[in-house]
Design a protein around this motif. Structure first.
Motif, short mmCIF file in Angstrom:
data_model
loop_
_atom_site.label_atom_id
_atom_site.label_comp_id
_atom_site.label_asym_id
_atom_site.label_seq_id
_atom_site.Cartn_x
_atom_site.Cartn_y
_atom_site.Cartn_z
N LEU A 60 0.86 -1.18 0.00
CA LEU A 60 0.00 0.00 0.00
C LEU A 60 0.90 1.23 0.00
N PRO A 61 1.15 1.84 -1.16
CA PRO A 61 1.98 3.04 -1.18
C PRO A 61 1.26 4.19 -0.48
N LEU A 62 1.94 4.86 0.43
CA LEU A 62 1.32 5.95 1.16
C LEU A 62 1.05 7.15 0.26
N GLU A 116 7.74 9.93 4.13
CA GLU A 116 9.01 10.22 3.44
C GLU A 116 10.05 9.14 3.76
N LYS A 117 10.08 8.70 5.01
CA LYS A 117 11.03 7.67 5.44
C LYS A 117 10.50 6.26 5.20
N PHE A 118 9.18 6.08 5.35
CA PHE A 118 8.54 4.76 5.19
C PHE A 118 7.41 4.91 4.15
N PRO A 119 7.72 4.81 2.87
CA PRO A 119 6.76 5.16 1.81
C PRO A 119 5.63 4.15 1.57
N ALA A 120 5.66 2.99 2.22
CA ALA A 120 4.62 1.99 1.94
C ALA A 120 4.34 1.14 3.17
N ILE A 121 3.14 0.60 3.19
CA ILE A 121 2.72 -0.41 4.17
C ILE A 121 2.67 -1.73 3.41
#
Length: 191
Positions: A73-75, A98-103
């Motif tokens: 899931l891209p943020l 910005e640091k963690f772009p996806a779930i």
């Protein structure tokens, strides 16, 4: 004649074994929706959807335990329907996109509960934290899609998670810690 019969039998057996191994499906992002909702000070239950979903699932109707699912899931596709809230949710206060772009979610076990009901256990990774999650899923339909003529499956699933367990705990307990996730997806086999 006997050789042709053996060859035909071998081809039928080989194709049956391929089908029995399960079919790999690609999630259709235009017919997949992941919706999160939460309590806002007890007054309302806002929601946000995760668009641009990418993933694959393997569904083995003969042996459901051999099925699996993997989703990203891209943020960048996060949409709360309020642009200022989208920006805040993507900030370091919450997802730090910005640091963690996806779930991500990757199943570890799929159980057939009968009647098209499944229990899907897997690892959910949010903001660099991975925890086990259990989805209660329902097979909606499996068959050839009437427009694409390709094998297609559809599922709905739900779960509840505590966002603070994933490092997304800003404003808890005033803004609810429990997040209800509702998922609907359609996925088709490759051409």
């Amino acid at each position: 004649m006997f050789k042709k019969l053996l060859l035909t039998a071998a081809l039928v057996a080989a194709s049956a074994n391929v089908f029995a191994a399960g079919v790999s499906y690609k999630l259709d992002p235009t017919h997949t929706n992941v919706l999160a909702s939460w309590s806002h000070f007890g007054f309302s239950h806002p929601s946000a959807q995760f668009g641009a979903v990418d993933g694959t699932l393997v569904y083995d109707e003969k042996d459901v335990a051999k099925s699996s699912v993997e989703v990203t899931l891209p943020l960048s596709g996060l949409d709360s329907f309020v642009p200022k809230l989208d920006a805040h949710l993507k900030s370091a206060d919450f997802f730090d996109a910005e640091k963690f772009p996806a779930i991500t979610f990757k199943s570890t076990k799929v159980e057939d509960l009968g009647g098209g009901k499944l229990r899907i256990t897997g690892d959910l990774t949010v903001k660099g934290t991975t925890r086990p999650v259990v989805l209660a899923a329902q097979l909606n339909k499996a068959g050839d899609h009437p427009m694409t003529k390709r094998p297609t499956v559809g599922f709905d699933a739900t779960t509840t998670i505590k966002r603070s367990e994933f490092g997304v705990g800003a404003y808890v307990p005033n803004v609810g810690d429990e997040i209800t996730l509702r998922i609907t997806t359609e996925a088709s086999a490759a051409k």
